[in-house]
Motif scaffolding. Sequence first.
Motif, PDB file in Angstrom:
ATOM      1  N   ARG A 188       0.886  -1.103  -0.018  1.00 16.99           N
ATOM      2  CA  ARG A 188      -0.031   0.089  -0.021  1.00 16.99           C
ATOM      3  C   ARG A 188       0.955   1.248   0.087  1.00 16.99           C
ATOM      4  NH1 ARG A 188      -4.913  -1.908   0.630  1.00 16.99           N
ATOM      5  NH2 ARG A 188      -5.053  -3.895   1.735  1.00 16.99           N
ATOM      6  N   VAL A 189       1.037   1.863  -1.104  1.00 20.18           N
ATOM      7  CA  VAL A 189       1.727   3.224  -1.227  1.00 20.18           C
ATOM      8  C   VAL A 189       1.062   4.390  -0.979  1.00 20.18           C
ATOM      9  CG1 VAL A 189       3.114   4.417  -3.180  1.00 20.18           C
ATOM     10  CG2 VAL A 189       2.843   1.957  -3.377  1.00 20.18           C
ATOM     11  N   VAL A 190       1.966   5.145  -0.002  1.00 21.36           N
ATOM     12  CA  VAL A 190       1.368   6.376   0.357  1.00 21.36           C
ATOM     13  C   VAL A 190       2.264   7.415   0.150  1.00 21.36           C
ATOM     14  CG1 VAL A 190       0.817   7.861   2.531  1.00 21.36           C
ATOM     15  CG2 VAL A 190       0.512   5.256   2.548  1.00 21.36           C
ATOM     16  N   ARG A 191       1.961   8.502  -0.435  1.00 20.20           N
ATOM     17  CA  ARG A 191       2.811   9.535  -1.277  1.00 20.20           C
ATOM     18  C   ARG A 191       2.401  10.839  -0.881  1.00 20.20           C
ATOM     19  NH1 ARG A 191       0.454  11.812  -5.840  1.00 20.20           N
ATOM     20  NH2 ARG A 191      -1.144  10.804  -6.610  1.00 20.20           N
ATOM     21  N   THR A 223       9.694  17.078  -0.309  1.00 23.18           N
ATOM     22  CA  THR A 223      10.335  15.910  -0.153  1.00 23.18           C
ATOM     23  C   THR A 223      10.165  14.963  -1.571  1.00 23.18           C
ATOM     24  OG1 THR A 223       8.018  14.829   0.429  1.00 23.18           O
ATOM     25  CG2 THR A 223       9.621  15.663   2.270  1.00 23.18           C
ATOM     26  N   VAL A 224       9.176  15.166  -2.144  1.00 19.76           N
ATOM     27  CA  VAL A 224       9.292  14.472  -3.654  1.00 19.76           C
ATOM     28  C   VAL A 224      10.193  15.208  -4.573  1.00 19.76           C
ATOM     29  CG1 VAL A 224       7.914  14.055  -5.705  1.00 19.76           C
ATOM     30  CG2 VAL A 224       6.665  14.155  -3.408  1.00 19.76           C
ATOM     31  N   VAL A 225      10.251  16.412  -4.360  1.00 18.36           N
ATOM     32  CA  VAL A 225      11.242  17.158  -5.233  1.00 18.36           C
ATOM     33  C   VAL A 225      12.749  16.809  -4.819  1.00 18.36           C
ATOM     34  CG1 VAL A 225      12.433  19.565  -5.669  1.00 18.36           C
ATOM     35  CG2 VAL A 225       9.945  19.269  -5.475  1.00 18.36           C
ATOM     36  N   ALA A 226      13.071  16.645  -3.575  1.00 17.54           N
ATOM     37  CA  ALA A 226      14.388  16.162  -3.234  1.00 17.54           C
ATOM     38  C   ALA A 226      14.609  14.802  -3.548  1.00 17.54           C
ATOM     39  CB  ALA A 226      14.494  16.225  -1.629  1.00 17.54           C
ATOM     40  N   LEU A 227      13.598  13.821  -3.555  1.00 16.08           N
ATOM     41  CA  LEU A 227      13.740  12.423  -3.897  1.00 16.08           C
ATOM     42  C   LEU A 227      14.027  12.467  -5.430  1.00 16.08           C
ATOM     43  CD1 LEU A 227      11.129  10.619  -1.693  1.00 16.08           C
ATOM     44  CD2 LEU A 227      13.497  10.286  -1.707  1.00 16.08           C
ATOM     45  N   ARG A 228      13.528  13.062  -6.059  1.00 11.40           N
ATOM     46  CA  ARG A 228      13.384  12.916  -7.595  1.00 11.40           C
ATOM     47  C   ARG A 228      14.753  13.712  -8.072  1.00 11.40           C
ATOM     48  NH1 ARG A 228       9.314  11.257 -10.279  1.00 11.40           N
ATOM     49  NH2 ARG A 228       6.843  11.933  -9.895  1.00 11.40           N
ATOM     50  N   ALA A 229      15.333  14.554  -7.293  1.00  8.44           N
ATOM     51  CA  ALA A 229      16.919  15.271  -7.440  1.00  8.44           C
ATOM     52  C   ALA A 229      17.795  14.154  -6.966  1.00  8.44           C
ATOM     53  CB  ALA A 229      17.004  16.517  -6.813  1.00  8.44           C
ATOM     54  N   PHE A 242       4.154   7.518  -9.825  1.00  9.27           N
ATOM     55  CA  PHE A 242       3.457   6.725  -8.710  1.00  9.27           C
ATOM     56  C   PHE A 242       2.579   5.949  -9.017  1.00  9.27           C
ATOM     57  CE2 PHE A 242       5.334  10.479  -6.320  1.00  9.27           C
ATOM     58  CZ  PHE A 242       6.092   9.769  -5.496  1.00  9.27           C
ATOM     59  N   SER A 243       2.356   4.646  -8.177  1.00  7.05           N
ATOM     60  CA  SER A 243       1.126   4.065  -8.625  1.00  7.05           C
ATOM     61  C   SER A 243      -0.060   4.253  -8.514  1.00  7.05           C
ATOM     62  CB  SER A 243       1.411   2.662  -7.515  1.00  7.05           C
ATOM     63  OG  SER A 243       0.151   1.823  -7.464  1.00  7.05           O
ATOM     64  N   ASP A 244      -0.729   3.921  -9.441  1.00 12.40           N
ATOM     65  CA  ASP A 244      -2.431   4.570  -9.647  1.00 12.40           C
ATOM     66  C   ASP A 244      -3.099   3.966  -8.459  1.00 12.40           C
ATOM     67  OD1 ASP A 244      -2.598   1.914 -10.241  1.00 12.40           O
ATOM     68  OD2 ASP A 244      -3.284   2.392 -12.338  1.00 12.40           O
ATOM     69  N   ARG A 245      -2.720   3.188  -7.513  1.00  8.68           N
ATOM     70  CA  ARG A 245      -3.221   2.841  -6.522  1.00  8.68           C
ATOM     71  C   ARG A 245      -2.999   3.639  -5.316  1.00  8.68           C
ATOM     72  NH1 ARG A 245      -4.139  -3.764  -6.844  1.00  8.68           N
ATOM     73  NH2 ARG A 245      -5.133  -3.785  -9.107  1.00  8.68           N
ATOM     74  N   SER A 246      -1.934   4.249  -5.151  1.00  8.55           N
ATOM     75  CA  SER A 246      -1.369   5.108  -4.183  1.00  8.55           C
ATOM     76  C   SER A 246      -2.317   6.180  -3.419  1.00  8.55           C
ATOM     77  CB  SER A 246      -0.126   5.875  -4.709  1.00  8.55           C
ATOM     78  OG  SER A 246      -0.414   7.025  -5.666  1.00  8.55           O
ATOM     79  N   LYS A 247      -2.073   6.423  -2.407  1.00 10.18           N
ATOM     80  CA  LYS A 247      -2.763   7.158  -1.465  1.00 10.18           C
ATOM     81  C   LYS A 247      -2.011   8.504  -1.345  1.00 10.18           C
ATOM     82  CE  LYS A 247      -4.732   8.021   3.162  1.00 10.18           C
ATOM     83  NZ  LYS A 247      -4.687   7.530   4.462  1.00 10.18           N
ATOM     84  N   GLN A 248      -2.695   9.715  -1.451  1.00  4.01           N
ATOM     85  CA  GLN A 248      -1.802  11.040  -1.544  1.00  4.01           C
ATOM     86  C   GLN A 248      -2.298  11.703  -0.131  1.00  4.01           C
ATOM     87  OE1 GLN A 248      -1.829  13.749  -4.874  1.00  4.01           O
ATOM     88  NE2 GLN A 248      -2.198  15.398  -3.435  1.00  4.01           N
ATOM     89  N   THR A 249      -1.296  12.009   0.506  1.00  2.00           N
ATOM     90  CA  THR A 249      -1.426  12.791   1.931  1.00  2.00           C
ATOM     91  C   THR A 249      -1.057  14.217   1.517  1.00  2.00           C
ATOM     92  OG1 THR A 249       0.756  11.968   2.766  1.00  2.00           O
ATOM     93  CG2 THR A 249      -1.228  10.582   3.245  1.00  2.00           C
ATOM     94  N   LEU A 250      -1.482  14.959   2.527  1.00  2.00           N
ATOM     95  CA  LEU A 250      -1.399  16.467   2.742  1.00  2.00           C
ATOM     96  C   LEU A 250      -0.196  17.238   3.326  1.00  2.00           C
ATOM     97  CD1 LEU A 250      -5.093  17.530   2.095  1.00  2.00           C
ATOM     98  CD2 LEU A 250      -3.451  17.001   0.277  1.00  2.00           C
ATOM     99  N   SER A 251       0.269  16.300   4.276  1.00  2.00           N
ATOM    100  CA  SER A 251       1.243  16.709   5.221  1.00  2.00           C
ATOM    101  C   SER A 251       2.023  15.628   5.702  1.00  2.00           C
ATOM    102  CB  SER A 251       0.677  17.502   6.537  1.00  2.00           C
ATOM    103  OG  SER A 251      -0.163  16.368   7.328  1.00  2.00           O
ATOM    104  N   THR A 252       3.223  16.114   6.174  1.00  2.00           N
ATOM    105  CA  THR A 252       4.094  14.842   6.849  1.00  2.00           C
ATOM    106  C   THR A 252       3.207  14.064   8.029  1.00  2.00           C
ATOM    107  OG1 THR A 252       6.164  16.427   6.426  1.00  2.00           O
ATOM    108  CG2 THR A 252       6.529  14.652   8.126  1.00  2.00           C
ATOM    109  N   THR A 253       2.565  14.971   8.632  1.00  2.00           N
ATOM    110  CA  THR A 253       1.861  14.202   9.934  1.00  2.00           C
ATOM    111  C   THR A 253       0.947  13.145   9.278  1.00  2.00           C
ATOM    112  OG1 THR A 253       2.124  16.244  11.389  1.00  2.00           O
ATOM    113  CG2 THR A 253       0.378  14.718  11.665  1.00  2.00           C
TER     114      THR A 253
END
Length: 264
Positions: free
Chosen positions: A143-146, A153-159, A169-180
């Motif tokens: 279960r992918v969370v992104r 964080t995404v920008v840093a990982l991509r770089a 990202f997987s089309d089944r992934s869950k997008q979250t709005l904050s680090t918490t």
Amino acid sequence: MDRRRAILAVAAMTCFAPQAFAQARELKIVGSGDGMEMLQAAAKEYMAAHPGKNIVVPPSIGTGGGFTAVGTEREILGRVARLPNDAETAQGLVATPVVSVPIAIFAHPSTGVTQLTSAQVVAVFSGKVRNWTEVGGQDMVVRVVRRDLSDSTVVALRATMPGWKDLVFSDRSKQTLSTTEMLESVRMTEGAIGFCPYAKPLEGAVNYIAVDGVKPTEPTYPSHALLSLLHKASTINDEAKSFLTFIKTPRAKEVLRSAGGKVD
């Protein structure tokens, strides 16, 4: 009666003056969730060395929130995961780099996974790996969370993270709005995997993943985000200047390293 009123007024001043004084000396540092625990540890050390000072590092409002709060002069100091652009610099915003924070890959303990190759990490987040048994874990669905693609964080990982530049990202992934929210989603969901700035207190609650045999706390770990303290040249005060001076001292750097950060 006048004498009684005078006595009450003096009593009120005696009761409330210390509170007002404490509030006046409070310095909030608002913004990104990146390295928040590290900065809290440094603030604690600063206050121990400066009795009467009160540095507050509240929950994340994001890097954008930090820029807005300082730029509109609602706050004196912000914590941000990117440097000011030309327009922001022209407005008098100045960033002081503090610590490089590992952007850690982490998973729910139920997965049974503590290390992956960089190619496996890409395969998991892209959805090519659907069950943890495919990468040596337990028999359960991945279960992918992104985060949003524009998140720091995404920008840093991509770089910096191998294979992430063109990752979809997987089309089944869950997008979250904050680090918490990211942390809670992974911590509470069996089979979940996500990423966020490393936080030492979470050791044991989640499985931090070693990538190509390198743990997030090791110097050669590939992905970091730079946490900076933001101020506006026209509004910075002595309290903020004092903390900015402290954060560059050997003692502050030692505290940041102990909390998992990377400093020069």
